[in-house]
Scaffold this motif. Structure first.
Motif, PDB file in Angstrom:
ATOM      1  N   LYS A  68       0.838  -1.203   0.000  1.00 29.49           N
ATOM      2  CA  LYS A  68       0.000   0.000   0.000  1.00 29.49           C
ATOM      3  C   LYS A  68       0.872   1.253   0.000  1.00 29.49           C
ATOM      4  O   LYS A  68       0.612   2.210  -0.730  1.00 29.49           O
ATOM      5  CB  LYS A  68      -0.925   0.021   1.222  1.00 29.49           C
ATOM      6  CG  LYS A  68      -2.164  -0.799   1.075  1.00 29.49           C
ATOM      7  CD  LYS A  68      -3.061  -0.618   2.289  1.00 29.49           C
ATOM      8  CE  LYS A  68      -4.328  -1.406   2.141  1.00 29.49           C
ATOM      9  NZ  LYS A  68      -5.216  -1.254   3.306  1.00 29.49           N
ATOM     10  N   LYS A  69       1.915   1.228   0.823  1.00 32.94           N
ATOM     11  CA  LYS A  69       2.824   2.373   0.909  1.00 32.94           C
ATOM     12  C   LYS A  69       3.530   2.598  -0.419  1.00 32.94           C
ATOM     13  O   LYS A  69       3.574   3.721  -0.936  1.00 32.94           O
ATOM     14  CB  LYS A  69       3.835   2.144   2.026  1.00 32.94           C
ATOM     15  CG  LYS A  69       4.796   3.293   2.249  1.00 32.94           C
ATOM     16  CD  LYS A  69       5.723   2.999   3.422  1.00 32.94           C
ATOM     17  CE  LYS A  69       6.635   4.137   3.766  1.00 32.94           C
ATOM     18  NZ  LYS A  69       7.644   4.414   2.772  1.00 32.94           N
ATOM     19  N   LYS A  70       4.071   1.544  -1.004  1.00 32.79           N
ATOM     20  CA  LYS A  70       4.813   1.658  -2.261  1.00 32.79           C
ATOM     21  C   LYS A  70       3.898   2.105  -3.398  1.00 32.79           C
ATOM     22  O   LYS A  70       4.265   2.982  -4.193  1.00 32.79           O
ATOM     23  CB  LYS A  70       5.477   0.316  -2.597  1.00 32.79           C
ATOM     24  CG  LYS A  70       6.424   0.387  -3.756  1.00 32.79           C
ATOM     25  CD  LYS A  70       7.596   1.259  -3.405  1.00 32.79           C
ATOM     26  CE  LYS A  70       8.697   1.152  -4.424  1.00 32.79           C
ATOM     27  NZ  LYS A  70       9.758   2.122  -4.163  1.00 32.79           N
ATOM     28  N   ILE A  71       2.713   1.533  -3.489  1.00 31.16           N
ATOM     29  CA  ILE A  71       1.764   1.923  -4.536  1.00 31.16           C
ATOM     30  C   ILE A  71       1.384   3.390  -4.370  1.00 31.16           C
ATOM     31  O   ILE A  71       1.291   4.136  -5.354  1.00 31.16           O
ATOM     32  CB  ILE A  71       0.524   0.999  -4.525  1.00 31.16           C
ATOM     33  CG1 ILE A  71       0.913  -0.390  -5.036  1.00 31.16           C
ATOM     34  CG2 ILE A  71      -0.608   1.589  -5.361  1.00 31.16           C
ATOM     35  CD1 ILE A  71      -0.160  -1.451  -4.821  1.00 31.16           C
ATOM     36  N   GLY A  72       1.184   3.824  -3.128  1.00 29.22           N
ATOM     37  CA  GLY A  72       0.866   5.235  -2.869  1.00 29.22           C
ATOM     38  C   GLY A  72       1.991   6.152  -3.308  1.00 29.22           C
ATOM     39  O   GLY A  72       1.755   7.206  -3.906  1.00 29.22           O
ATOM     40  N   GLU A  73       3.229   5.755  -3.023  1.00 26.85           N
ATOM     41  CA  GLU A  73       4.389   6.560  -3.434  1.00 26.85           C
ATOM     42  C   GLU A  73       4.475   6.656  -4.957  1.00 26.85           C
ATOM     43  O   GLU A  73       4.727   7.736  -5.506  1.00 26.85           O
ATOM     44  CB  GLU A  73       5.674   5.953  -2.868  1.00 26.85           C
ATOM     45  CG  GLU A  73       5.801   6.075  -1.371  1.00 26.85           C
ATOM     46  CD  GLU A  73       6.927   5.224  -0.789  1.00 26.85           C
ATOM     47  OE1 GLU A  73       7.566   4.454  -1.554  1.00 26.85           O
ATOM     48  OE2 GLU A  73       7.168   5.319   0.426  1.00 26.85           O
ATOM     49  N   ILE A  74       4.279   5.549  -5.631  1.00 26.54           N
ATOM     50  CA  ILE A  74       4.339   5.537  -7.094  1.00 26.54           C
ATOM     51  C   ILE A  74       3.218   6.404  -7.675  1.00 26.54           C
ATOM     52  O   ILE A  74       3.435   7.167  -8.627  1.00 26.54           O
ATOM     53  CB  ILE A  74       4.266   4.095  -7.634  1.00 26.54           C
ATOM     54  CG1 ILE A  74       5.532   3.329  -7.251  1.00 26.54           C
ATOM     55  CG2 ILE A  74       4.067   4.084  -9.147  1.00 26.54           C
ATOM     56  CD1 ILE A  74       5.447   1.837  -7.494  1.00 26.54           C
ATOM     57  N   ARG A  75       2.021   6.303  -7.099  1.00 33.11           N
ATOM     58  CA  ARG A  75       0.897   7.112  -7.571  1.00 33.11           C
ATOM     59  C   ARG A  75       1.224   8.597  -7.433  1.00 33.11           C
ATOM     60  O   ARG A  75       1.012   9.382  -8.360  1.00 33.11           O
ATOM     61  CB  ARG A  75      -0.373   6.761  -6.805  1.00 33.11           C
ATOM     62  CG  ARG A  75      -1.583   7.563  -7.254  1.00 33.11           C
ATOM     63  CD  ARG A  75      -2.866   7.214  -6.491  1.00 33.11           C
ATOM     64  NE  ARG A  75      -2.696   7.218  -5.052  1.00 33.11           N
ATOM     65  CZ  ARG A  75      -2.674   6.128  -4.287  1.00 33.11           C
ATOM     66  NH1 ARG A  75      -2.828   4.939  -4.805  1.00 33.11           N
ATOM     67  NH2 ARG A  75      -2.515   6.229  -2.989  1.00 33.11           N
ATOM     68  N   VAL A  76       1.761   9.007  -6.283  1.00 31.33           N
ATOM     69  CA  VAL A  76       2.112  10.412  -6.055  1.00 31.33           C
ATOM     70  C   VAL A  76       3.152  10.865  -7.084  1.00 31.33           C
ATOM     71  O   VAL A  76       3.035  11.944  -7.672  1.00 31.33           O
ATOM     72  CB  VAL A  76       2.629  10.620  -4.605  1.00 31.33           C
ATOM     73  CG1 VAL A  76       3.282  11.977  -4.438  1.00 31.33           C
ATOM     74  CG2 VAL A  76       1.489  10.453  -3.616  1.00 31.33           C
ATOM     75  N   GLU A  77       4.174  10.036  -7.340  1.00 34.22           N
ATOM     76  CA  GLU A  77       5.202  10.364  -8.338  1.00 34.22           C
ATOM     77  C   GLU A  77       4.594  10.518  -9.728  1.00 34.22           C
ATOM     78  O   GLU A  77       4.919  11.467 -10.453  1.00 34.22           O
ATOM     79  CB  GLU A  77       6.276   9.277  -8.379  1.00 34.22           C
ATOM     80  CG  GLU A  77       7.166   9.219  -7.174  1.00 34.22           C
ATOM     81  CD  GLU A  77       8.110   8.028  -7.217  1.00 34.22           C
ATOM     82  OE1 GLU A  77       8.295   7.421  -8.287  1.00 34.22           O
ATOM     83  OE2 GLU A  77       8.662   7.702  -6.151  1.00 34.22           O
ATOM     84  N   ASN A  78       3.737   9.585 -10.103  1.00 28.34           N
ATOM     85  CA  ASN A  78       3.133   9.636 -11.437  1.00 28.34           C
ATOM     86  C   ASN A  78       2.229  10.853 -11.599  1.00 28.34           C
ATOM     87  O   ASN A  78       2.280  11.535 -12.631  1.00 28.34           O
ATOM     88  CB  ASN A  78       2.351   8.353 -11.739  1.00 28.34           C
ATOM     89  CG  ASN A  78       3.267   7.185 -12.022  1.00 28.34           C
ATOM     90  OD1 ASN A  78       4.376   7.352 -12.497  1.00 28.34           O
ATOM     91  ND2 ASN A  78       2.794   5.995 -11.728  1.00 28.34           N
ATOM     92  N   LEU A  79       1.402  11.134 -10.601  1.00 32.14           N
ATOM     93  CA  LEU A  79       0.511  12.287 -10.685  1.00 32.14           C
ATOM     94  C   LEU A  79       1.305  13.589 -10.718  1.00 32.14           C
ATOM     95  O   LEU A  79       0.972  14.510 -11.468  1.00 32.14           O
ATOM     96  CB  LEU A  79      -0.498  12.282  -9.544  1.00 32.14           C
ATOM     97  CG  LEU A  79      -1.518  11.139  -9.551  1.00 32.14           C
ATOM     98  CD1 LEU A  79      -2.429  11.204  -8.327  1.00 32.14           C
ATOM     99  CD2 LEU A  79      -2.336  11.126 -10.818  1.00 32.14           C
ATOM    100  N   ALA A  80       2.379  13.660  -9.932  1.00 29.93           N
ATOM    101  CA  ALA A  80       3.235  14.860  -9.947  1.00 29.93           C
ATOM    102  C   ALA A  80       3.871  15.046 -11.318  1.00 29.93           C
ATOM    103  O   ALA A  80       3.933  16.164 -11.846  1.00 29.93           O
ATOM    104  CB  ALA A  80       4.305  14.751  -8.862  1.00 29.93           C
ATOM    105  N   TRP A  81       4.341  13.960 -11.923  1.00 32.15           N
ATOM    106  CA  TRP A  81       4.957  14.062 -13.256  1.00 32.15           C
ATOM    107  C   TRP A  81       3.926  14.528 -14.282  1.00 32.15           C
ATOM    108  O   TRP A  81       4.207  15.413 -15.092  1.00 32.15           O
ATOM    109  CB  TRP A  81       5.552  12.719 -13.685  1.00 32.15           C
ATOM    110  CG  TRP A  81       6.236  12.813 -15.003  1.00 32.15           C
ATOM    111  CD1 TRP A  81       7.534  13.154 -15.215  1.00 32.15           C
ATOM    112  CD2 TRP A  81       5.663  12.576 -16.296  1.00 32.15           C
ATOM    113  NE1 TRP A  81       7.796  13.150 -16.568  1.00 32.15           N
ATOM    114  CE2 TRP A  81       6.670  12.801 -17.259  1.00 32.15           C
ATOM    115  CE3 TRP A  81       4.396  12.206 -16.727  1.00 32.15           C
ATOM    116  CZ2 TRP A  81       6.450  12.664 -18.616  1.00 32.15           C
ATOM    117  CZ3 TRP A  81       4.173  12.072 -18.089  1.00 32.15           C
ATOM    118  CH2 TRP A  81       5.189  12.294 -19.013  1.00 32.15           C
TER     119      TRP A  81
END
Length: 127
Positions: A68-81
């Motif tokens: 959950k933590k890793k998926i959340g981090e990836i989602r934040v990175e993708n949305l920021a990009w």
């Protein structure tokens, strides 16, 4: 179900369990009379790879929280990009999100398989 209601809870092993592409799920519900599931056609065997992966996933007590933590981090990175590239995106707490691709949907759909036509954000690798 906890309140004794006659419901069945369905879950799937997918991205969270690291099993995207492997078909495996489970159902939890009230006890049924012996033989009822067989009569309903639910006696199919699951692939041994899916059973082994599901079992390994369930035996790791930290897996769900870590994923959950890793998926959340990836989602934040993708949305920021995407936002940095000028795309309007809809905030999300799931594995999916919506964005305005600034083009007609048919054009995007038609070009999705063309090399270099659709830019994709960098996806971090799951450890």
């Amino acid at each position: 179900m906890k309140e004794g209601k006659n419901v069945i809870v369905l879950r799937t092993f997918s991205k969270l369990y690291g099993m995207a592409g492997i078909r495996m799920g489970f159902a939890v519900g009230p006890a049924r009379p012996a033989g009822e599931d067989h009569a309903a056609g639910r006696d199919e065997c699951a692939p041994i790879t899916a059973v082994a992966a599901a079992k390994a996933s369930l035996l790791d007590p930290d897996l769900v929280a870590t994923r959950k933590k890793k998926i959340g981090e990836i989602r934040v990175e993708n949305l920021a990009w995407l936002k940095s590239q000028g795309y309007a995106v809809t905030p999300s707490e799931s594995n999916c999100f919506m964005l305005d691709v600034r083009r007609p949907g048919k054009e995007v759909q038609g070009g999705a398989g063309t090399k270099g036509h659709v830019r994709r954000p960098h996806l971090a690798r799951m450890a």
